[in-house]
Design a protein around this motif. Structure first.
Motif, PDB file in Angstrom:
ATOM      1  N   PRO A  91       7.080 -19.428 -21.838  1.00 13.71           N
ATOM      2  CA  PRO A  91       8.038 -18.327 -21.750  1.00 13.71           C
ATOM      3  C   PRO A  91       8.733 -18.295 -20.385  1.00 13.71           C
ATOM      4  CG  PRO A  91       5.994 -17.560 -22.723  1.00 13.71           C
ATOM      5  CD  PRO A  91       5.732 -18.950 -22.227  1.00 13.71           C
ATOM      6  N   HIS A  92       9.980 -17.823 -20.389  1.00 10.19           N
ATOM      7  CA  HIS A  92      10.810 -17.641 -19.190  1.00 10.19           C
ATOM      8  C   HIS A  92      11.345 -18.951 -18.611  1.00 10.19           C
ATOM      9  CE1 HIS A  92       9.265 -13.617 -19.514  1.00 10.19           C
ATOM     10  NE2 HIS A  92       8.029 -13.998 -19.213  1.00 10.19           N
ATOM     11  N   ARG A 122      15.386 -14.942 -26.073  1.00 12.76           N
ATOM     12  CA  ARG A 122      14.438 -13.839 -25.900  1.00 12.76           C
ATOM     13  C   ARG A 122      13.249 -14.280 -25.039  1.00 12.76           C
ATOM     14  NH1 ARG A 122      10.955 -12.028 -30.957  1.00 12.76           N
ATOM     15  NH2 ARG A 122       9.822 -13.899 -30.227  1.00 12.76           N
ATOM     16  N   ASP A 123      12.633 -15.400 -25.436  1.00 10.83           N
ATOM     17  CA  ASP A 123      11.454 -15.882 -24.717  1.00 10.83           C
ATOM     18  C   ASP A 123      11.785 -16.948 -23.669  1.00 10.83           C
ATOM     19  OD1 ASP A 123       9.803 -14.264 -26.384  1.00 10.83           O
ATOM     20  OD2 ASP A 123       9.943 -15.800 -27.946  1.00 10.83           O
ATOM     21  N   THR A 130      23.027 -16.615 -24.555  1.00  8.00           N
ATOM     22  CA  THR A 130      23.259 -15.196 -24.292  1.00  8.00           C
ATOM     23  C   THR A 130      23.791 -15.068 -22.867  1.00  8.00           C
ATOM     24  OG1 THR A 130      21.060 -14.798 -23.360  1.00  8.00           O
ATOM     25  CG2 THR A 130      21.294 -14.612 -25.777  1.00  8.00           C
ATOM     26  N   PRO A 131      24.345 -13.899 -22.498  1.00  8.87           N
ATOM     27  CA  PRO A 131      24.762 -13.709 -21.101  1.00  8.87           C
ATOM     28  C   PRO A 131      23.628 -13.956 -20.115  1.00  8.87           C
ATOM     29  CG  PRO A 131      25.717 -12.002 -22.471  1.00  8.87           C
ATOM     30  CD  PRO A 131      24.773 -12.766 -23.338  1.00  8.87           C
ATOM     31  N   ALA A 132      22.413 -13.543 -20.470  1.00 10.17           N
ATOM     32  CA  ALA A 132      21.267 -13.778 -19.584  1.00 10.17           C
ATOM     33  C   ALA A 132      20.976 -15.266 -19.446  1.00 10.17           C
ATOM     34  CB  ALA A 132      20.039 -13.040 -20.114  1.00 10.17           C
ATOM     35  N   CYS A 133      21.149 -16.014 -20.534  1.00 14.17           N
ATOM     36  CA  CYS A 133      20.960 -17.480 -20.479  1.00 14.17           C
ATOM     37  C   CYS A 133      21.987 -18.107 -19.547  1.00 14.17           C
ATOM     38  CB  CYS A 133      21.085 -18.079 -21.873  1.00 14.17           C
ATOM     39  SG  CYS A 133      19.762 -17.659 -23.018  1.00 14.17           S
TER      40      CYS A 133
END
Length: 423
Positions: free
Chosen positions: A115-116, A148-149, A179-182
């Motif tokens: 994760p992360h 997400r993960d 995603t924007p976070a990606c």
């Protein structure tokens, strides 16, 4: 000791990234399933013959001393914060990109994915590859969910071997995240290496950037190649035409002809989506035509060679022909897709005696046979019935070469005007 970065694929894409990351102080591990590649790197040698000046054996040794590690063990992949897939993709006989190496790298990574982690793809790929091909492999193999993960994004490689002006760090890096976070996670990583990061709307847009940039080059080279044949037939000096045309300050960018195109940036037609087993039904016709035009150039070079020999009272059969520069571009020994191989094989079939010179290629084989390498360039040119300049390496004194050669065909227009026959 765990690394910050894992580079999957230590070829023409992965090694420059690993070098730039190591130079930036990022703890880097390189993963490649080929034991030979890893063994060569561990010994401080380049895994392939030839160098382009941007990465040398000395550069590899500096990477090792700075902490870079090369491995075939996928267990190393489970301890990094960022993983970049740089697996090779080539154009198959059906003109579709072979994504098999991306799939292999994805499965190796997925089994160790935590994760992360930020996962990035740099391999040449169709629009949709990151989301529709890579994402399912990573999710099914890891049990984690992209966006997400873990972070997932695409960034087209823009590395140009042999380019002394634009390297990895000073070439703007395009990124597009799931995603924007990606996207921001990708930007945070590349911002540690590159001077400028350009955010695309998403991975499909970033993938389409690679399609546009690669095809732009091929289409314009095809136009230059067609103009070369046309201008020769009507007795016009194309090189003077280009020299004058490029003084226009708008609406024109100079491209120059050559004996054919090569390299890893293959012309991409998204109509051939091999991983989906379907066709979009609207191929890029300009790309198809450009590929056809550029694919004819080695045969045109052979025709020019035969004509020049005939004009000087010699036959191709038995003629001694020296080829200069057998890589796909100047100042590199990389032979991926180089037109030199087809040119040499066709000359051999005509009965010519072939030799070559290239400071970056110590050994060369064509049609399964070793080609003699000229030790002394100018002595070899003086003996050869015809010398063909395929790549104008910086180490070549083209003025001196033109004086020594009995007959010189310059396929790159690099020799002084009037010193040689030009394509």
């Amino acid at each position: 000791m765990p690394a910050d970065l894992a580079v999957l694929g230590l070829g023409h894409l992965g090694l420059p990234l690993a070098q730039a990351a190591t130079a930036a102080g990022i703890s880097t591990v390189g993963y490649d399933p080929d034991p030979h590649t890893v063994a060569e790197l561990r010994a401080g040698r380049l895994p392939t013959e030839g160098a382009d000046g941007s990465l040398t054996a000395a550069g590899v040794r500096r990477m090792l001393s700075a902490g870079f590690r090369a491995t075939t063990e996928d267990s190393e992949l489970g301890r990094v914060r960022t993983a970049v897939i740089c697996a090779p993709t080539r154009l198959g006989e059906d003109r579709a990109l072979d994504l098999g190496a991306i799939g292999d790298a994805a499965r190796a990574l997925a089994a160790r994915l935590r994760p992360h982690t930020t996962v990035l793809l740099e391999s040449t790929a169709y629009p949709g590859t990151t989301e529709d091909y890579l994402r399912p492999l990573l999710e099914s193999g890891s049990g984690l969910r992209a966006g997400r993960d873990f972070h997932l994004a695409y960034s087209p490689s823009r590395f140009d071997p042999g380019n002394r002006r634009h390297g990895y760090t000073n070439t703007p890096k395009v990124i597009g995240g799931l995603t924007p976070a990606c996207t921001e996670a990708a930007a945070a990583f590349y911002g540690r290496i590159c001077e400028k990061v350009v955010r695309a709307r998403g991975p499909r847009e970033a993938e389409a950037v690679k399609v546009l940039e690669t095809n732009y080059r091929h289409v314009n080279i095809a136009l230059a190649n067609e103009m070369a044949v046309f201008c020769h037939d009507i007795g016009v000096d194309l090189w003077d035409v280009v020299r004058c045309a490029e003084t226009k300050p708008f609406g024109f960018q100079a491209f120059r002809p050559g004996p054919g195109v090569g390299g890893h940036g293959v012309p991409i037609d998204p109509n051939y989506l091999s991983y989906k087993g379907r066709s979009l039904g609207h191929p890029l016709r300009m790309v198809e035509l450009a590929q056809e035009v550029n694919g004819r150039m080695p045969r045109y070079v052979i025709r020019r060679c035969a004509t020049l020999l005939n004009e000087h009272g010699k036959s191709a059969r038995g003629a001694r022909v020296l080829l200069l520069g057998v890589g796909y571009k100047a100042d590199t020994g990389d032979q991926e897709g180089s037109p030199a191989r087809e040119i040499a094989s066709r000359l051999m079939e005509l009965g010519a005696q072939i030799s070559y010179h290239d400071p970056y290629v110590p050994q060369w084989r064509v049609l399964g046979r070793p080609v003699p390498r000229a030790d002394s360039l100018y002595e070899a040119a003086a003996i050869a019935d015809l010398t063909v300049l395929l790549q104008p390496h910086r180490t070549y004194d083209l003025q001196g070469l033109a004086v020594k050669a009995q007959l010189l065909l310059d396929t790159r227009g690099a020799s002084p005007a009037g010193a040689a026959h030009r394509l």
